[in-house]
Design a protein around this motif. Structure first.
Motif, PDB file in Angstrom:
ATOM      1  N   VAL A   1      16.875  19.192  24.741  1.00  0.00           N
ATOM      2  CA  VAL A   1      15.468  19.733  24.866  1.00  0.00           C
ATOM      3  C   VAL A   1      14.815  20.296  23.686  1.00  0.00           C
ATOM      4  O   VAL A   1      15.247  21.201  23.108  1.00  0.00           O
ATOM      5  N   ALA A   2      13.739  19.363  23.236  1.00  0.00           N
ATOM      6  CA  ALA A   2      13.101  19.792  22.306  1.00  0.00           C
ATOM      7  C   ALA A   2      11.734  20.200  22.324  1.00  0.00           C
ATOM      8  O   ALA A   2      11.189  19.997  23.268  1.00  0.00           O
ATOM      9  N   HIS A   3      11.515  21.181  21.333  1.00  0.00           N
ATOM     10  CA  HIS A   3      10.039  21.663  21.415  1.00  0.00           C
ATOM     11  C   HIS A   3       9.352  21.610  20.147  1.00  0.00           C
ATOM     12  O   HIS A   3       9.889  21.556  19.128  1.00  0.00           O
ATOM     13  N   SER A   4       8.232  20.919  20.077  1.00  0.00           N
ATOM     14  CA  SER A   4       7.351  20.841  19.049  1.00  0.00           C
ATOM     15  C   SER A   4       7.857  19.805  17.939  1.00  0.00           C
ATOM     16  O   SER A   4       8.389  18.813  18.525  1.00  0.00           O
ATOM     17  N   LEU A   5       8.232  20.262  16.678  1.00  0.00           N
ATOM     18  CA  LEU A   5       8.859  19.512  15.580  1.00  0.00           C
ATOM     19  C   LEU A   5      10.225  18.926  15.951  1.00  0.00           C
ATOM     20  O   LEU A   5      10.753  17.951  15.634  1.00  0.00           O
ATOM     21  N   GLY A   6      10.870  19.763  17.058  1.00  0.00           N
ATOM     22  CA  GLY A   6      12.264  19.055  17.726  1.00  0.00           C
ATOM     23  C   GLY A   6      12.066  17.854  18.149  1.00  0.00           C
ATOM     24  O   GLY A   6      12.709  16.977  18.377  1.00  0.00           O
ATOM     25  N   CYS A   7      10.672  17.721  18.877  1.00  0.00           N
ATOM     26  CA  CYS A   7      10.461  16.291  19.477  1.00  0.00           C
ATOM     27  C   CYS A   7      10.361  15.056  18.465  1.00  0.00           C
ATOM     28  O   CYS A   7      11.339  14.132  18.446  1.00  0.00           O
ATOM     29  N   LEU A   8       9.921  15.400  17.369  1.00  0.00           N
ATOM     30  CA  LEU A   8       9.895  14.465  16.009  1.00  0.00           C
ATOM     31  C   LEU A   8      11.208  14.183  15.566  1.00  0.00           C
ATOM     32  O   LEU A   8      11.507  13.177  15.212  1.00  0.00           O
ATOM     33  N   LEU A   9      11.997  15.423  15.436  1.00  0.00           N
ATOM     34  CA  LEU A   9      13.397  15.106  15.148  1.00  0.00           C
ATOM     35  C   LEU A   9      14.051  14.233  16.129  1.00  0.00           C
ATOM     36  O   LEU A   9      14.923  13.454  15.645  1.00  0.00           O
TER      37      LEU A   9
END
Length: 183
Positions: free
Chosen positions: A65-73
């Protein structure tokens, strides 16, 4: 037989504060936040290695469950890891466009955005008025990642400042993704 998943929370740049839905989900549901060594000057390779370590620490498959830069991670990790089978699905909330000219230098190591198709069930959740990603750039990422997508209307960056509280609608989206990942 129902398969259970570990839910790993992947915050973005500067981490998720106490009013952020990720922090609330961590406290209420016991989901695990993947901690990074440097939230201010994030290096893509370092963050990818930390995610890989966390995924390999357990034989149980994970839902990210990623948010913001976590999505690009998630996108960068999936494009380079040999262990993508560790992930059953990913909910990518408010991916930013770090290729924009107005992004701070702290995020330059995240360019270019990794655009390979994601090898697991993926749902991009976005806002119509996200100040960090216009709809054209968002649609390109969704198409490149071969992800499903859903708009939450006008909710800014879908973060603590958006006033979502625990964000029950997001939790419903996560449960739907986990049901899809099981089938």
């Amino acid at each position: 037989m129902t398969q259970e998943f570990r839910v790993l929370l992947l915050p973005g740049w500067e981490n998720s504060g106490p009013d952020h839905w990720q922090s609330r989900w961590e406290a209420r549901h016991g989901y695990l936040r993947v901690e990074q060594d440097d939230w201010q000057w994030p290096k893509r390779g370092d963050w990818m290695m930390r995610l890989e370590e966390e995924l390999l620490a357990s034989p149980q498959p994970a839902v990210l469950v990623a948010h913001s830069l976590g999505c690009l991670l998630v996108a960068a990790w999936a494009a380079h890891s040999r262990h993508t089978e560790c992930v059953a699905g990913a909910m990518l909330v408010a991916p930013p466009d770090v290729e924009r000219a107005d992004m701070p230098p702290n995020l330059y190591s995240w360019r270019p955005i990794e655009r390979k198709p994601l090898p697991f069930a993926s749902l991009v959740v976005y806002s119509e008025d996200d100040p960090f990603c216009d709809l054209r750039a968002l649609r390109t990422m969704v198409d490149d990642w071969e992800a499903q997508s859903i708009s939450v209307g006008e909710a800014g960056h879908i973060n603590g400042a958006s006033g979502l509280g625990e964000w029950p609608d997001g939790l419903s989206l996560l449960r739907g993704l986990m049901a899809t990942a099981r089938s």
